[in-house]
Write a protein that holds these residues in place. Structure first.
Motif, PDB file in Angstrom:
ATOM      1  N   ASP A   1       0.830  -1.205   0.000  1.00 40.91           N
ATOM      2  CA  ASP A   1       0.000   0.000   0.000  1.00 40.91           C
ATOM      3  C   ASP A   1       0.864   1.254   0.000  1.00 40.91           C
ATOM      4  OD1 ASP A   1      -2.704  -1.158   0.148  1.00 40.91           O
ATOM      5  OD2 ASP A   1      -2.036  -1.912   2.093  1.00 40.91           O
ATOM      6  N   PHE A   2       1.983   1.208   0.749  1.00 35.71           N
ATOM      7  CA  PHE A   2       2.839   2.385   0.885  1.00 35.71           C
ATOM      8  C   PHE A   2       4.308   2.006   0.714  1.00 35.71           C
ATOM      9  CE2 PHE A   2      -0.828   2.996   3.729  1.00 35.71           C
ATOM     10  CZ  PHE A   2      -1.383   4.134   3.176  1.00 35.71           C
ATOM     11  N   LEU A   3       5.006   2.727  -0.126  1.00 40.07           N
ATOM     12  CA  LEU A   3       6.463   2.692  -0.179  1.00 40.07           C
ATOM     13  C   LEU A   3       6.960   3.990   0.442  1.00 40.07           C
ATOM     14  CD1 LEU A   3       7.272   1.443  -3.806  1.00 40.07           C
ATOM     15  CD2 LEU A   3       7.289   0.102  -1.688  1.00 40.07           C
ATOM     16  N   ILE A   4       7.870   3.887   1.395  1.00 41.29           N
ATOM     17  CA  ILE A   4       8.424   5.070   2.061  1.00 41.29           C
ATOM     18  C   ILE A   4       9.907   5.137   1.753  1.00 41.29           C
ATOM     19  CG2 ILE A   4       8.847   6.217   4.266  1.00 41.29           C
ATOM     20  CD1 ILE A   4       6.423   4.723   5.385  1.00 41.29           C
ATOM     21  N   ILE A   5      10.346   6.270   1.239  1.00 43.58           N
ATOM     22  CA  ILE A   5      11.767   6.477   0.969  1.00 43.58           C
ATOM     23  C   ILE A   5      12.342   7.345   2.083  1.00 43.58           C
ATOM     24  CG2 ILE A   5      13.476   7.432  -0.618  1.00 43.58           C
ATOM     25  CD1 ILE A   5      11.569   6.806  -2.906  1.00 43.58           C
ATOM     26  N   GLY A   6      13.270   6.774   2.849  1.00 46.30           N
ATOM     27  CA  GLY A   6      13.902   7.502   3.942  1.00 46.30           C
ATOM     28  C   GLY A   6      13.688   6.801   5.272  1.00 46.30           C
ATOM     29  N   GLY A   7      14.792   6.566   5.995  1.00 42.89           N
ATOM     30  CA  GLY A   7      14.706   5.861   7.264  1.00 42.89           C
ATOM     31  C   GLY A   7      15.181   6.669   8.450  1.00 42.89           C
ATOM     32  N   GLY A   8      14.990   7.993   8.384  1.00 46.64           N
ATOM     33  CA  GLY A   8      15.260   8.832   9.545  1.00 46.64           C
ATOM     34  C   GLY A   8      14.007   8.950  10.393  1.00 46.64           C
ATOM     35  N   ILE A   9      13.931   9.989  11.189  1.00 48.25           N
ATOM     36  CA  ILE A   9      12.763  10.156  12.052  1.00 48.25           C
ATOM     37  C   ILE A   9      11.500  10.381  11.222  1.00 48.25           C
ATOM     38  CG2 ILE A   9      13.113  12.652  12.353  1.00 48.25           C
ATOM     39  CD1 ILE A   9      11.734  10.084  14.926  1.00 48.25           C
ATOM     40  N   ALA A  10      11.616  11.026  10.060  1.00 50.79           N
ATOM     41  CA  ALA A  10      10.449  11.233   9.207  1.00 50.79           C
ATOM     42  C   ALA A  10       9.928   9.897   8.679  1.00 50.79           C
ATOM     43  CB  ALA A  10      10.784  12.169   8.049  1.00 50.79           C
ATOM     44  N   GLY A  11      10.815   9.120   8.053  1.00 46.70           N
ATOM     45  CA  GLY A  11      10.378   7.878   7.445  1.00 46.70           C
ATOM     46  C   GLY A  11       9.881   6.852   8.440  1.00 46.70           C
ATOM     47  N   THR A  12      10.578   6.699   9.562  1.00 43.47           N
ATOM     48  CA  THR A  12      10.162   5.687  10.540  1.00 43.47           C
ATOM     49  C   THR A  12       8.846   6.063  11.209  1.00 43.47           C
ATOM     50  OG1 THR A  12      11.600   6.694  12.221  1.00 43.47           O
ATOM     51  CG2 THR A  12      12.482   4.821  10.975  1.00 43.47           C
ATOM     52  N   SER A  13       8.667   7.355  11.525  1.00 45.40           N
ATOM     53  CA  SER A  13       7.396   7.760  12.146  1.00 45.40           C
ATOM     54  C   SER A  13       6.255   7.623  11.151  1.00 45.40           C
ATOM     55  CB  SER A  13       7.485   9.180  12.687  1.00 45.40           C
ATOM     56  OG  SER A  13       7.736  10.133  11.664  1.00 45.40           O
ATOM     57  N   ALA A  14       6.519   7.958   9.877  1.00 41.93           N
ATOM     58  CA  ALA A  14       5.492   7.776   8.843  1.00 41.93           C
ATOM     59  C   ALA A  14       5.120   6.306   8.719  1.00 41.93           C
ATOM     60  CB  ALA A  14       5.995   8.310   7.505  1.00 41.93           C
ATOM     61  N   GLY A  15       6.127   5.440   8.736  1.00 47.68           N
ATOM     62  CA  GLY A  15       5.868   4.011   8.630  1.00 47.68           C
ATOM     63  C   GLY A  15       5.015   3.490   9.763  1.00 47.68           C
ATOM     64  N   ALA A  16       5.300   3.949  10.979  1.00 48.11           N
ATOM     65  CA  ALA A  16       4.538   3.494  12.147  1.00 48.11           C
ATOM     66  C   ALA A  16       3.070   3.862  12.031  1.00 48.11           C
ATOM     67  CB  ALA A  16       5.141   4.091  13.408  1.00 48.11           C
ATOM     68  N   ARG A  17       2.785   5.069  11.576  1.00 46.41           N
ATOM     69  CA  ARG A  17       1.392   5.519  11.474  1.00 46.41           C
ATOM     70  C   ARG A  17       0.681   4.888  10.281  1.00 46.41           C
ATOM     71  NH1 ARG A  17       0.627   7.657  16.516  1.00 46.41           N
ATOM     72  NH2 ARG A  17       1.881   9.544  16.860  1.00 46.41           N
ATOM     73  N   LEU A  18       1.374   4.818   9.143  1.00 44.64           N
ATOM     74  CA  LEU A  18       0.737   4.286   7.934  1.00 44.64           C
ATOM     75  C   LEU A  18       0.543   2.777   8.004  1.00 44.64           C
ATOM     76  CD1 LEU A  18       2.551   6.436   5.231  1.00 44.64           C
ATOM     77  CD2 LEU A  18       0.223   6.728   6.112  1.00 44.64           C
ATOM     78  N   ALA A  19       1.320   2.093   8.849  1.00 45.77           N
ATOM     79  CA  ALA A  19       1.147   0.653   9.015  1.00 45.77           C
ATOM     80  C   ALA A  19      -0.233   0.318   9.583  1.00 45.77           C
ATOM     81  CB  ALA A  19       2.237   0.095   9.932  1.00 45.77           C
ATOM     82  N   GLN A  20      -0.890   1.308  10.167  1.00 42.86           N
ATOM     83  CA  GLN A  20      -2.251   1.108  10.668  1.00 42.86           C
ATOM     84  C   GLN A  20      -3.283   1.196   9.542  1.00 42.86           C
ATOM     85  OE1 GLN A  20      -2.801   3.978  13.837  1.00 42.86           O
ATOM     86  NE2 GLN A  20      -0.785   3.558  14.684  1.00 42.86           N
ATOM     87  N   LEU A  21      -2.834   1.690   8.375  1.00 39.82           N
ATOM     88  CA  LEU A  21      -3.744   1.862   7.238  1.00 39.82           C
ATOM     89  C   LEU A  21      -3.512   0.836   6.137  1.00 39.82           C
ATOM     90  CD1 LEU A  21      -3.609   5.761   6.841  1.00 39.82           C
ATOM     91  CD2 LEU A  21      -5.277   4.412   8.117  1.00 39.82           C
ATOM     92  N   GLY A  22      -2.354   0.198   6.112  1.00 42.31           N
ATOM     93  CA  GLY A  22      -2.048  -0.755   5.056  1.00 42.31           C
ATOM     94  C   GLY A  22      -0.622  -1.258   5.176  1.00 42.31           C
TER      95      GLY A  22
END
Length: 355
Positions: free
Chosen positions: A3-24
């Protein structure tokens, strides 16, 4: 297809991943071999609620409960000191950051190496906290893995727009996803260009740091973070030593940053003017890139020229403290849910403002 590809593994990418993992399902792609390698791993990491633009302050306020629940905060305190002749600058800083004015004597108790004769005044706020950055990032990464994967060593080499999403080519293989989240820090405009999306004009600014031995062999563990009025240096205790920064914000290009020796020397000289202990040795030095949008606020949400390309950029020097609320806003926007933030804050953070 994720559902989501996230480019970047800093605080932006990891926090985005944590929240978006609840959506897909989520696939987080980080170019380096470890998370938070660049700016996120080189931050002074203070939670001071009143530090930043009005929109950032709103995010800080909304992030506090997450930090407290997840136990990433420890007491530090925050002090601003003005040099002789800086009365007006100090007054402006105290008002902006909502600090209580304290006497010069009180300031010297909090940081015993200050020169009282060089000070015009000071302000202090006890409600400022160190952030355990590793715990914060790894907690977000753990939540990301609940419904996805974190792939390190995956440098992006190409991005192709598909009919129903995106294909991202990396040094670890090819990945596809319906929505592409650009959380690449100083590299977000480069990612946009590769994807054929209009850049937002990100500005990477270098910030240098030096770790010096505890001045005079003193125990610095209880000292607050200290910023001089006008922010031309700051100092913060760190693992028995002291971090001193020239508070530089020099424009540069996205790269693995390092400290400029002359900039660092000039900043240390400004610091030395206000303290009794000279800097005789630097234990180590480094630099990070703080990335800002043209107006200084984060860019959160779909690109105006492609709704499946999602910006999560421009964290600047506030990424650690604002990440819980900023990533929640990202998930609310993507999920079509109302945000708990006020409408003006949401508008000022919208990526759509860049046209």
């Amino acid at each position: 297809m994720d559902d989501f590809l996230i480019i970047g593994g800093g605080i932006a990418g990891t926090s985005a991943g944590a929240r978006l993992a609840q959506l897909g399902t989520v696939r987080l792609l980080e170019a380096e071999d470890a998370l938070a390698y660049h700016a996120s791993g080189r931050s002074a990491a203070l939670f001071e609620e009143s530090y930043g633009t009005p929109a950032v302050v709103a995010l800080n306020h909304a992030s506090r409960s997450y930090h407290e629940v997840n136990k990433v905060l420890s007491p530090r305190g925050f002090m601003v000191v003005g040099a002789t002749g800086q009365d007006d600058v100090l007054a402006q800083d105290l008002a902006k950051m909502k600090l209580e004015a304290i006497s010069i004597q009180e300031a010297c108790i909090l940081m015993p190496i200050l020169k009282p004769d060089e000070l015009c005044g000071a302000g202090y706020h006890a409600d400022a906290w160190d952030i355990d950055t590793d715990r914060l990032v790894q907690g977000f990464a753990r939540d990301t893995r609940q419904n996805g994967e974190v792939v390190t060593g995956a440098k992006v080499t190409g991005i192709t727009r598909l009919k129903d999403g995106w294909q991202v080519k990396t040094t670890k293989g090819e990945f596809t996803g319906h929505k592409l989240v650009n959380a690449a820090g100083a590299w977000v405009d480069e990612v946009a260009n590769i994807a054929g999306v209009r850049p937002i004009g990100i500005r990477p600014l270098r910030r240098s740091m030096a770790r010096i031995p505890a001045p005079g062999g003193l125990d610095v563990s209880s000292w607050p973070m200290v910023l001089n009025a006008g922010e031309t240096w700051y100092a913060k205790p760190d693992a028995g030593a002291l971090i001193v920064s020239p508070a530089d914000a020099d424009p540069t290009t996205p790269h693995d940053a390092w400290a400029d020796d002359m900039v660092l020397a000039e900043g240390l000289a400004r610091y030395e003017e206000m303290v009794t202990e000279p800097v005789t040795r630097v234990i180590s030095n480094w630099a990070g890139l703080r990335s800002f949008t043209p107006d200084g606020n984060l860019a959160i949400g779909p690109a105006s020229d492609d709704p499946d390309f999602i910006w999560f950029a421009g964290q600047g020097g506030y990424g650690m403290q604002s990440s819980p609320a900023a990533s929640q806003l990202l998930a609310d926007i993507v999920g079509g849910r109302p945000s708990e933030l006020d409408a003006e804050t949401v508008r000022s953070l919208s990526a759509a403002r860049f046209g």
